[in-house]
Design an enzyme around this catalytic site. Structure first.
Site, PDB file in Angstrom:
ATOM      1  N   PRO A  83      27.048 -55.670 115.141  1.00 51.46           N
ATOM      2  CA  PRO A  83      27.690 -57.085 114.564  1.00 51.46           C
ATOM      3  C   PRO A  83      26.771 -58.052 114.790  1.00 51.46           C
ATOM      4  O   PRO A  83      25.969 -58.133 115.739  1.00 51.46           O
ATOM      5  CB  PRO A  83      29.104 -57.148 115.639  1.00 51.46           C
ATOM      6  CG  PRO A  83      29.154 -55.609 116.210  1.00 51.46           C
ATOM      7  CD  PRO A  83      27.872 -55.011 116.187  1.00 51.46           C
ATOM      8  N   CYS A  84      26.977 -59.131 113.849  1.00 48.03           N
ATOM      9  CA  CYS A  84      26.031 -60.362 113.978  1.00 48.03           C
ATOM     10  C   CYS A  84      26.610 -61.619 113.996  1.00 48.03           C
ATOM     11  O   CYS A  84      25.897 -62.464 113.886  1.00 48.03           O
ATOM     12  CB  CYS A  84      25.039 -60.180 112.764  1.00 48.03           C
ATOM     13  SG  CYS A  84      25.896 -60.461 111.176  1.00 48.03           S
ATOM     14  N   GLN A  85      27.907 -61.438 114.252  1.00 46.21           N
ATOM     15  CA  GLN A  85      28.792 -62.852 114.435  1.00 46.21           C
ATOM     16  C   GLN A  85      28.032 -63.904 115.524  1.00 46.21           C
ATOM     17  O   GLN A  85      28.087 -65.143 115.205  1.00 46.21           O
ATOM     18  CB  GLN A  85      30.270 -62.523 114.727  1.00 46.21           C
ATOM     19  CG  GLN A  85      30.990 -61.721 113.727  1.00 46.21           C
ATOM     20  CD  GLN A  85      30.841 -60.194 114.061  1.00 46.21           C
ATOM     21  OE1 GLN A  85      29.798 -59.991 114.528  1.00 46.21           O
ATOM     22  NE2 GLN A  85      32.208 -59.454 113.819  1.00 46.21           N
TER      23      GLN A  85
END
Length: 355
Positions: A83-85
């Protein structure tokens, strides 16, 4: 371990779309790691020769468990979609912020195991986030570890997937002078696999909602359907949502390929946004498969796609069985990397590993 097969460690593996694609390309998947227990159960069911680990990759104890599970096996390739949030909040100057811990864990895993190659996939927006500074920082960090690394936004439909799904893919090669050359598309807009070609052989479920285990009612109608069926004789996960009648009446007013803009005034006004009341186009690949928000509908029948129909649009073969409740199955399918796109990347990567 199967001899003469490159070994793979799949991080953030979910139900196993990436693993399935690399398996199709001839790799030996040693281990899938994820924090989501329902997705891991599906992974284990469909990758019986692979091990699984439920764990948080941001804590050192998880790496100790990985070491025990892989034993003396060297890891040739690491794949994953962290995830890159966090980057959208922290920015490139705070790359090491705790909110980016999962992406940092991917980098740490490559540093720790020094695979011959790695693949990271993510949303296309990462390429332009903070004017590309986040992407450039990722490239810089891997280059410092002696990896030649390149990235590109790929469209799954270009590789025989009946779905327009774009993903940013990074490929790194250890101690390699040349950058990875991404696979040449096997399909163009002139011969994309369409929704109708992908799922038209599956029962309509007009008179019933189906079940998790059922039978095919007709022979496959084209090569894609034959490929999806393979040797499978049982139809899994083909069960419809039980829509209320007023919902079905609204869906019936939307034409093939239409959406909420095609509804009469005063109808369906509870949903007025980009994807609301969208029917797939029968003569085009589907839109990106979602995780079960029930905004997309079958191109012909007045219902959401079943899990099996969504899986077909993700190029999962019919013998890939999804476990858990309906919501969990929808999330597993929607979050997965399309198998055929992963397979194309895996096959191309063999050319470099074999050198």
């Amino acid at each position: 371990m199967t001899k003469n097969k490159y070994t793979v460690l799949d991080l953030f593996c979910g139900c196993g779309g990436l693993s399935k694609g690399f398996e199709m390309a001839g790799y030996n998947i040693l281990l899938g790691v994820d924090f989501n227990e329902p997705a891991l159960r599906t992974y284990a069911y469909n990758h019986k020769e692979s091990k699984i680990l439920q764990g948080d990759l941001s804590v050192p104890e998880t790496f100790e468990k990985i070491d025990k599970l892989i034993g003396d096996n060297a890891i040739d390739v690491i794949i994953g979609g962290p995830p890159c949030q966090g980057f959208s909040l922290t920015g490139p100057r705070n790359f090491d912020d705790a909110r980016n811990k999962l992406y940092l864990a991917m980098i740490e895993t490559v540093r720790r195991y020094k695979p011959r190659a790695f693949m990271i996939e993510n949303v296309p927006g990462m390429a332009t986030l903070y004017k590309g500074e986040v992407k450039n920082e990722i490239l810089k960090r891997f280059k410092k570890m002696n990896y030649s690394i390149t990235c590109k936004i790929l469209c799954s439909a270009d590789y025989g997937v009946p779905q327009i799904r774009k993903r940013l893919v990074f490929i790194g090669l250890r101690d390699h002078k040349d950058e990875f050359e991404f696979p040449t598309p096997s399909h163009t807009q002139d011969n994309y696999i369409t929704c109708e070609q992908a799922i038209s052989d599956l029962p309509s479920l007009v008179d019933n909602i189906g079940s998790d285990v059922s039978d095919y009612i007709m022979e496959p109608l084209n090569e894609y359907q034959r490929t999806m069926r393979g040797e499978c004789k049982i139809l899994y996960n083909h069960k419809a949502v039980s829509h209320k009648q007023f919902v079905k009446d609204i869906i019936a007013l939307v034409p093939d390929g239409g959406n909420w803009k095609d509804l009469p005034d005063g109808v369906g006004e509870s949903r007025k946004f980009h994807m609301a009341w969208t029917r797939y186009r029968s003569d085009k690949p589907s839109r990106t498969i979602d995780t079960g928000h029930r905004n997309n509908f079958h191109y012909k029948w007045n219902r959401c796609p079943t899990v099996r129909e969504s899986a077909r649009l993700q190029s999962f073969p019919d013998d890939f069985v999804f476990l858990g409740n309906r919501g969990q199955q929808d999330k597993q399918v929607g979050n997965a990397v399309p198998c055929f796109m992963a397979k194309a990347i895996g096959l191309q990567l063999l050319n470099y590993l074999n050198q």
